[in-house]
Design a protein around this motif. Structure first.
Motif, PDB file in Angstrom:
ATOM      1  N   VAL A  91       0.845  -1.191   0.000  1.00 29.19           N
ATOM      2  CA  VAL A  91       0.000   0.000   0.000  1.00 29.19           C
ATOM      3  C   VAL A  91       0.883   1.244   0.000  1.00 29.19           C
ATOM      4  O   VAL A  91       1.937   1.269   0.654  1.00 29.19           O
ATOM      5  N   LYS A  92       0.445   2.258  -0.731  1.00 30.17           N
ATOM      6  CA  LYS A  92       1.173   3.525  -0.763  1.00 30.17           C
ATOM      7  C   LYS A  92       0.280   4.622  -0.180  1.00 30.17           C
ATOM      8  O   LYS A  92      -0.853   4.820  -0.630  1.00 30.17           O
ATOM      9  N   ILE A  93       0.786   5.302   0.840  1.00 26.80           N
ATOM     10  CA  ILE A  93       0.062   6.413   1.456  1.00 26.80           C
ATOM     11  C   ILE A  93       0.931   7.652   1.365  1.00 26.80           C
ATOM     12  O   ILE A  93       2.067   7.668   1.842  1.00 26.80           O
ATOM     13  N   THR A  94       0.417   8.674   0.717  1.00 33.35           N
ATOM     14  CA  THR A  94       1.147   9.926   0.554  1.00 33.35           C
ATOM     15  C   THR A  94       0.192  11.085   0.807  1.00 33.35           C
ATOM     16  O   THR A  94      -1.028  10.928   0.842  1.00 33.35           O
ATOM     17  N   GLY A  95       0.754  12.267   0.963  1.00 30.82           N
ATOM     18  CA  GLY A  95      -0.087  13.434   1.166  1.00 30.82           C
ATOM     19  C   GLY A  95       0.725  14.702   1.253  1.00 30.82           C
ATOM     20  O   GLY A  95       1.949  14.700   1.059  1.00 30.82           O
ATOM     21  N   SER A  96       0.025  15.793   1.536  1.00 29.72           N
ATOM     22  CA  SER A  96       0.694  17.084   1.658  1.00 29.72           C
ATOM     23  C   SER A  96       0.002  17.932   2.705  1.00 29.72           C
ATOM     24  O   SER A  96      -1.199  17.787   2.970  1.00 29.72           O
ATOM     25  N   LEU A  97       0.789  18.807   3.316  1.00 31.66           N
ATOM     26  CA  LEU A  97       0.309  19.738   4.335  1.00 31.66           C
ATOM     27  C   LEU A  97       0.715  21.141   3.911  1.00 31.66           C
ATOM     28  O   LEU A  97       1.904  21.485   3.937  1.00 31.66           O
ATOM     29  N   ASP A  98      -0.254  21.962   3.480  1.00 32.91           N
ATOM     30  CA  ASP A  98       0.016  23.358   3.149  1.00 32.91           C
ATOM     31  C   ASP A  98      -0.117  24.183   4.421  1.00 32.91           C
ATOM     32  O   ASP A  98      -1.125  24.072   5.134  1.00 32.91           O
ATOM     33  N   SER A  99       0.866  25.039   4.683  1.00 34.79           N
ATOM     34  CA  SER A  99       0.872  25.728   5.975  1.00 34.79           C
ATOM     35  C   SER A  99       1.429  27.141   5.867  1.00 34.79           C
ATOM     36  O   SER A  99       2.036  27.515   4.871  1.00 34.79           O
ATOM     37  N   ASP A 100       1.191  27.913   6.898  1.00 34.55           N
ATOM     38  CA  ASP A 100       1.955  29.124   7.168  1.00 34.55           C
ATOM     39  C   ASP A 100       3.080  28.728   8.123  1.00 34.55           C
ATOM     40  O   ASP A 100       2.911  27.842   8.972  1.00 34.55           O
ATOM     41  N   TYR A 101       4.211  29.385   8.007  1.00 38.53           N
ATOM     42  CA  TYR A 101       5.383  29.005   8.803  1.00 38.53           C
ATOM     43  C   TYR A 101       5.274  29.624  10.197  1.00 38.53           C
ATOM     44  O   TYR A 101       5.955  30.601  10.515  1.00 38.53           O
ATOM     45  N   VAL A 102       4.411  29.026  11.035  1.00 37.70           N
ATOM     46  CA  VAL A 102       4.171  29.569  12.372  1.00 37.70           C
ATOM     47  C   VAL A 102       4.985  28.864  13.448  1.00 37.70           C
ATOM     48  O   VAL A 102       5.072  29.332  14.583  1.00 37.70           O
ATOM     49  N   ALA A 103       5.554  27.703  13.117  1.00 38.66           N
ATOM     50  CA  ALA A 103       6.367  26.946  14.066  1.00 38.66           C
ATOM     51  C   ALA A 103       7.302  26.042  13.278  1.00 38.66           C
ATOM     52  O   ALA A 103       7.116  25.814  12.080  1.00 38.66           O
ATOM     53  N   THR A 104       8.300  25.507  13.965  1.00 38.30           N
ATOM     54  CA  THR A 104       9.305  24.680  13.277  1.00 38.30           C
ATOM     55  C   THR A 104       9.024  23.183  13.416  1.00 38.30           C
ATOM     56  O   THR A 104       9.872  22.368  13.051  1.00 38.30           O
TER      57      THR A 104
END
Length: 328
Positions: free
Chosen positions: A235-248
């Motif tokens: 199984v392949k699980i992928t994704g993305s998280l679009d964010s503002d750079y508010v923390a590291t």
């Protein structure tokens, strides 16, 4: 008579007990777009006949049939369990919560062997007559969920099917009062499995679950149709998280290639007692592949972190769905 346009279309779904055997639809999905079509392979004779300038119609033969295409929809607060089961593989029975009308479905990642669907679509003629196209032996080969700022939670599913039957009776569609999950209900948490905490600055999330299968099982004695696809890769699980750079937090995980558990959930209105409508994806271990922050102008830095879902050695990915559905 229905309206002679897409306004009169319908999609009905039922789980099959035997691959490729029609089952009358029991669930009707409010979809946004579909592309399920019959694909055929033909062969034309190349035989030479004196004086014949055009291939002979009777010498064209149909050698192979299959169904494929996408099915897109908004993820609603009921009626979706049958799709989640076909994607994730576990045979699920909704569990009543206390003595309420809330029922929890837990779709843990498992083999999808034996998990096929009949997907019946009604396609309207301009006259208002709705034609039946029942797609048999439908296996979900991938499912992608996504939600952006101000938007709905959407799902896009790739389907592989065995055949299209146009001789069935079109089922009468019925719809319960469904509501979509949306950005205002969305939360994203990361951290140690079981104790994840809210992550600030997230604007958009997408997660794709791929179920690779051998969809080329065309054999003799099958009347040009395939046998049930068999899983042929992990199984392949992928994704993305679009964010503002508010923390590291994510930046540090990218740098160290460390693992974190991810919980992506939507919590809707209360059904009863303390039980609320819920859609939740839990990935016990993800690692970030790309997305270190870069400054490209005067605005807020907005990194997009891509991730891969992995096995933590103990806990499997799962989709939890809390609704009023007593059955799938």
């Amino acid at each position: 008579m229905a309206i002679g346009s897409g306004l009169g279309a319908q999609i009905g779904i039922a789980a099959e007990s035997s691959y490729g055997t029609y089952v009358a639809p029991t669930k009707f999905i409010e979809f946004t777009k579909e592309g399920l079509v019959l694909k055929k392979t033909t062969a034309q004779s190349a035989g030479i006949a004196a004086g014949r300038l055009l291939p002979l119609s009777s010498r064209r033969v149909l050698t192979r049939k299959e169904v494929s295409g996408p099915l897109e929809m908004e993820i609603a607060n009921k009626g979706m369990g049958i799709i989640f089961q076909a994607l994730m593989g576990t045979s699920v029975t909704p569990v009543q919560q206390a003595a309420t009308t809330a029922y929890l479905q837990t779709h843990t990642l498992a083999s999808v062997a034996g998990k096929s669907l009949t997907i019946q679509k009604g396609v309207p003629l301009t006259s208002g007559t709705v034609t039946d196209k029942s797609m048999l032996g439908c296996k979900i080969t991938s499912g992608e969920f996504s939600c952006d700022v101000g938007g709905m939670l959407t799902g896009s599913f790739e389907i592989d099917g065995r055949d299209c039957d146009e001789t069935q009776t079109l089922a009468a569609a019925s719809y319960s009062n469904m509501a979509p999950f949306h950005f205002g209900q969305m939360a994203l948490k990361t951290g140690t499995f079981g104790t994840e905490t809210a992550l600030d600055g997230i604007r958009k999330v997408s997660c794709k679950i791929e179920r690779p299968q051998d969809v080329e099982r065309f054999y003799a004695n099958q009347s040009a149709l395939k046998k049930e696809p068999i899983e042929n890769d992990q199984v392949k699980i992928t994704g993305s998280l679009d964010s503002d750079y508010v923390a590291t937090t994510l930046d540090d995980l990218h740098t160290s290639d460390g693992a974190t558990s991810l919980v992506w959930e939507f919590i809707g209105p209360i059904i009863a007692s303390t039980y609320a409508e819920t859609f939740r994806i839990t990935l016990p271990a993800i690692k970030l592949d790309e997305g270190p922050p870069a400054v490209d102008g005067f605005g807020v830095v907005k990194p997009t972190f891509t991730f891969t879902g992995l096995y933590d050695g103990t806990n499997l990915p799962k989709i939890e769905y809390l609704s009023t559905d007593v059955t799938l």
